[in-house]
Design a protein around this motif. Structure first.
Motif, PDB file in Angstrom:
ATOM      1  N   ARG A 153       0.706  -1.249  -0.121  1.00  0.00           N
ATOM      2  CA  ARG A 153       0.500  -0.347  -0.102  1.00  0.00           C
ATOM      3  C   ARG A 153       0.926   1.137   0.051  1.00  0.00           C
ATOM      4  O   ARG A 153       1.044   2.146  -0.241  1.00  0.00           O
ATOM      5  CB  ARG A 153      -0.910  -0.044   1.116  1.00  0.00           C
ATOM      6  N   GLN A 154       2.066   1.231   0.687  1.00  0.00           N
ATOM      7  CA  GLN A 154       3.207   2.011   0.460  1.00  0.00           C
ATOM      8  C   GLN A 154       3.529   3.100  -0.641  1.00  0.00           C
ATOM      9  O   GLN A 154       4.052   3.854  -0.381  1.00  0.00           O
ATOM     10  CB  GLN A 154       4.213   2.105   2.141  1.00  0.00           C
ATOM     11  N   LEU A 159      -5.348   3.212  -0.073  1.00  0.00           N
ATOM     12  CA  LEU A 159      -6.757   3.459   0.420  1.00  0.00           C
ATOM     13  C   LEU A 159      -6.404   3.451   1.915  1.00  0.00           C
ATOM     14  O   LEU A 159      -5.397   2.232   2.200  1.00  0.00           O
ATOM     15  CB  LEU A 159      -7.800   3.703  -0.438  1.00  0.00           C
ATOM     16  N   PRO A 160      -7.007   4.305   2.446  1.00  0.00           N
ATOM     17  CA  PRO A 160      -7.086   4.472   3.724  1.00  0.00           C
ATOM     18  C   PRO A 160      -7.578   3.114   3.969  1.00  0.00           C
ATOM     19  O   PRO A 160      -9.099   2.734   3.603  1.00  0.00           O
ATOM     20  CB  PRO A 160      -8.089   6.178   4.708  1.00  0.00           C
ATOM     21  N   GLU A 161      -7.169   2.393   4.757  1.00  0.00           N
ATOM     22  CA  GLU A 161      -7.993   0.990   5.347  1.00  0.00           C
ATOM     23  C   GLU A 161      -9.211   0.722   6.344  1.00  0.00           C
ATOM     24  O   GLU A 161     -10.100  -0.016   5.953  1.00  0.00           O
ATOM     25  CB  GLU A 161      -6.747  -0.049   5.912  1.00  0.00           C
ATOM     26  N   LYS A 162      -9.747   2.395   6.822  1.00  0.00           N
ATOM     27  CA  LYS A 162     -10.637   2.034   7.735  1.00  0.00           C
ATOM     28  C   LYS A 162     -12.021   3.677   7.200  1.00  0.00           C
ATOM     29  O   LYS A 162     -10.728   4.753   5.956  1.00  0.00           O
ATOM     30  CB  LYS A 162     -10.894   3.017   8.827  1.00  0.00           C
ATOM     31  N   LYS A 164     -14.054   4.854   8.210  1.00  0.00           N
ATOM     32  CA  LYS A 164     -14.019   6.348   7.995  1.00  0.00           C
ATOM     33  C   LYS A 164     -12.999   7.522   7.121  1.00  0.00           C
ATOM     34  O   LYS A 164     -13.011   8.765   6.458  1.00  0.00           O
ATOM     35  CB  LYS A 164     -14.125   6.426   9.663  1.00  0.00           C
ATOM     36  N   ASP A 165     -11.819   6.709   7.490  1.00  0.00           N
ATOM     37  CA  ASP A 165     -10.402   7.136   6.818  1.00  0.00           C
ATOM     38  C   ASP A 165     -10.957   7.509   5.251  1.00  0.00           C
ATOM     39  O   ASP A 165     -10.214   8.770   5.131  1.00  0.00           O
ATOM     40  CB  ASP A 165      -9.628   7.042   7.150  1.00  0.00           C
ATOM     41  N   PHE A 166     -10.902   6.408   4.938  1.00  0.00           N
ATOM     42  CA  PHE A 166     -11.637   6.420   3.169  1.00  0.00           C
ATOM     43  C   PHE A 166     -12.323   7.644   2.711  1.00  0.00           C
ATOM     44  O   PHE A 166     -11.785   8.415   1.845  1.00  0.00           O
ATOM     45  CB  PHE A 166     -12.000   5.183   2.807  1.00  0.00           C
ATOM     46  N   TYR A 167     -13.795   7.768   3.788  1.00  0.00           N
ATOM     47  CA  TYR A 167     -14.283   8.790   3.836  1.00  0.00           C
ATOM     48  C   TYR A 167     -14.040  10.383   3.493  1.00  0.00           C
ATOM     49  O   TYR A 167     -14.256  11.353   2.818  1.00  0.00           O
ATOM     50  CB  TYR A 167     -15.745   8.915   4.802  1.00  0.00           C
ATOM     51  N   ALA A 168     -13.417  10.760   4.542  1.00  0.00           N
ATOM     52  CA  ALA A 168     -12.213  11.903   5.033  1.00  0.00           C
ATOM     53  C   ALA A 168     -11.799  11.732   3.962  1.00  0.00           C
ATOM     54  O   ALA A 168     -11.356  13.002   3.587  1.00  0.00           O
ATOM     55  CB  ALA A 168     -11.160  11.626   5.770  1.00  0.00           C
ATOM     56  N   TYR A 169     -10.890  10.792   3.093  1.00  0.00           N
ATOM     57  CA  TYR A 169     -10.100  11.325   2.206  1.00  0.00           C
ATOM     58  C   TYR A 169     -10.831  11.540   0.769  1.00  0.00           C
ATOM     59  O   TYR A 169     -10.093  12.484  -0.077  1.00  0.00           O
ATOM     60  CB  TYR A 169      -9.206   9.783   1.856  1.00  0.00           C
ATOM     61  N   LEU A 170     -11.935  11.107   0.356  1.00  0.00           N
ATOM     62  CA  LEU A 170     -12.392  10.763  -1.051  1.00  0.00           C
ATOM     63  C   LEU A 170     -13.686  12.316  -0.972  1.00  0.00           C
ATOM     64  O   LEU A 170     -13.891  13.023  -2.067  1.00  0.00           O
ATOM     65  CB  LEU A 170     -13.444   9.299  -1.108  1.00  0.00           C
ATOM     66  N   GLN A 290     -14.111  -1.996  -7.873  1.00  0.00           N
ATOM     67  CA  GLN A 290     -13.366  -2.638  -7.049  1.00  0.00           C
ATOM     68  C   GLN A 290     -12.189  -1.570  -6.980  1.00  0.00           C
ATOM     69  O   GLN A 290     -12.195  -1.342  -7.636  1.00  0.00           O
ATOM     70  CB  GLN A 290     -12.444  -3.847  -6.228  1.00  0.00           C
ATOM     71  N   PHE A 291     -12.256  -1.555  -5.879  1.00  0.00           N
ATOM     72  CA  PHE A 291     -10.993   0.139  -5.731  1.00  0.00           C
ATOM     73  C   PHE A 291     -10.136  -0.181  -5.015  1.00  0.00           C
ATOM     74  O   PHE A 291     -10.425  -0.618  -3.182  1.00  0.00           O
ATOM     75  CB  PHE A 291     -10.775   1.263  -5.848  1.00  0.00           C
ATOM     76  N   LYS A 292      -8.792  -0.115  -5.306  1.00  0.00           N
ATOM     77  CA  LYS A 292      -7.712  -0.412  -3.601  1.00  0.00           C
ATOM     78  C   LYS A 292      -6.805   1.031  -3.821  1.00  0.00           C
ATOM     79  O   LYS A 292      -5.658   0.832  -2.980  1.00  0.00           O
ATOM     80  CB  LYS A 292      -6.666  -1.645  -4.252  1.00  0.00           C
ATOM     81  N   THR A 293      -6.423   1.473  -4.711  1.00  0.00           N
ATOM     82  CA  THR A 293      -4.933   2.299  -4.779  1.00  0.00           C
ATOM     83  C   THR A 293      -5.664   4.014  -5.239  1.00  0.00           C
ATOM     84  O   THR A 293      -6.644   4.442  -5.626  1.00  0.00           O
ATOM     85  CB  THR A 293      -4.288   2.164  -6.102  1.00  0.00           C
TER      86      THR A 293
END
Length: 401
Positions: A153-154, A159-162, A164-170, A290-293
């Motif tokens: 991932r690094q 993408l953020p693994e949690k 709530k963090d993914f929501y904050a990113y998107l 599905q999205f991973k990056t």
């Protein structure tokens, strides 16, 4: 059944308790194959599972528990006893790495057999098959896999693994994109009954955007979920047009609701049931891909923008009619995902033209019916529906026009 099934059972609950004390992994597997889908024998003592649920709930409330573990087991005292009442050998495998130490610590004192299909068996008398070194190897392997995933991932902008963090990113990215085309964040359209969650707010797994039209709304629903809590997100994007006048005529006056909806008094909800207004047109811009990056999300936003460019101009009925022109295709093209409207779908377009004040609708229908058969799935059926719609509109009371 999960990817790593772990089973628990109380030997005394079975007709032959001695037979429920396997002394090899193979024997344990044979027992689970026989009993895991069966209901518990009559008179079974389920109290050990209630007590175990208490230990798990306590762990889920601790600060050291992961968000995924807390989410999975926050209601365990309710659902684990129910699961034990349904299955003679209830499975308890969710969030494997965190749940296993709890099961290891308490299964023996509760008189339960613990069988982990990864390669571990613990009996109530303390005997283990195989020894601890084997399981330690499994644990080390899982840790190595997790570290390899973190490194990947690094290196690949994972993408953020949690959630709530993914929501904050998107969310800031979609706010900016939607804003450029006149759409604003619109949580007031969220319908909590449309999702299996307790929250009355759409966040963090739903985002809804809306844009007003002359007589209704354009609505965009974005749904996100992470099945395995591992930072791989399935995303759904649905665009809808909502207008009470169109819906009143097309769904209700013309009786175009499906029998199931009529029988159960279910309205035609926009965005597959997740917002609180009806719709008359919709299009899935993204269906649970599905999205991973971050790179994949950037491509998703470009894809969404390509659709926004096609719909952002829609404000009145004349614009809706232009959109039909843009998206009309042959039946064969429609089958392969090109465009939205073969002529079979034009009864709804006729309603839009009627509300736009279009004169001589009969001539419009005759022109449509003179089109090449390639634009129809079934021209005869389409003709019947068009004529039914036309006759209704021509005879609609003047005060309703």
């Amino acid at each position: 059944m999960s990817m790593n099934p772990v089973y628990l059972w109380k030997p005394e609950n079975f007709p032959n308790p001695e037979a429920m004390l396997p002394e090899s992994l193979e024997a344990a597997w044979e027992l689970t194959d026989q009993w895991s889908e069966q209901a518990p024998p009559e008179g079974s003592d389920l109290s050990p599972f209630t007590e175990l649920a208490g230990y798990i709930a306590e762990a889920a409330r601790s600060d050291s528990a992961s968000e995924a573990f807390k989410q999975t087991y926050q209601d365990v005292e309710n659902w684990l006893p129910k699961r034990a009442a349904l299955y003679a050998m209830p499975e308890l495998s969710e969030n494997y790495i965190e749940i296993m130490p709890i099961l290891d610590d308490h299964s023996q004192s509760l008189g339960l057999v613990l069988y982990d299909s990864n390669g571990k068996l613990i009996l109530p008398d303390g005997r283990e098959f195989p020894d601890e070194s084997f399981f330690a190897g499994i644990t080390d392997w899982l840790k190595q896999e997790k570290e390899a995933e973190r490194k990947w991932r690094q290196e690949n902008r994972g993408l953020p693994e949690k959630l709530k963090d993914f929501y904050a990113y998107l969310r800031p990215k979609t706010d900016e994109l939607m804003g450029r085309y006149g759409f604003a964040y619109a949580p007031q359209f969220y319908r909590p009954e449309g999702l299996p969650k307790k929250s009355k707010k759409p966040e963090p797994d739903v985002m809804i955007y809306a844009k007003p039209m002359q007589y209704g709304w354009q609505i965009i629903y974005i749904g996100m979920y992470d099945i395995y809590n591992d930072g791989d997100y399935n995303i759904l994007v649905i665009w809808s047009l909502s207008d009470e006048q169109v819906q009143q005529i097309y769904w209700y006056e013309l009786d175009n609701m499906r029998p199931y909806e009529k029988q159960n008094n279910i309205k035609k909800w926009a965005a597959v049931g997740r917002v609180n207004v009806e719709y008359y047109l919709d299009d899935a811009w993204m269906e649970n891909q599905q999205f991973k990056t971050e790179t994949e999300i950037e491509e998703l936003l470009i894809h969404i923008e390509s659709h926004l460019k096609e719909v952002s101009f829609i404000y009145n009925y004349n614009d809706v009619d232009k959109f039909y022109d843009m998206k009309t295709v042959t039946a064969e093209e429609h089958n392969v995902g090109k465009g939205l409207f073969p002529y079979d779908y034009f009864p709804l377009r006729l309603v839009v033209l009627y509300l736009n004040g279009k004169q001589n609708l009969r001539q419009v229908v005759e022109d449509w019916l003179s089109a090449d058969d390639a634009y129809y799935y079934n021209k005869e059926v389409a003709k019947k529906r068009l004529m039914k719609t036309l006759n209704h509109l021509e005879n609609r009371p003047l005060e309703e026009r």
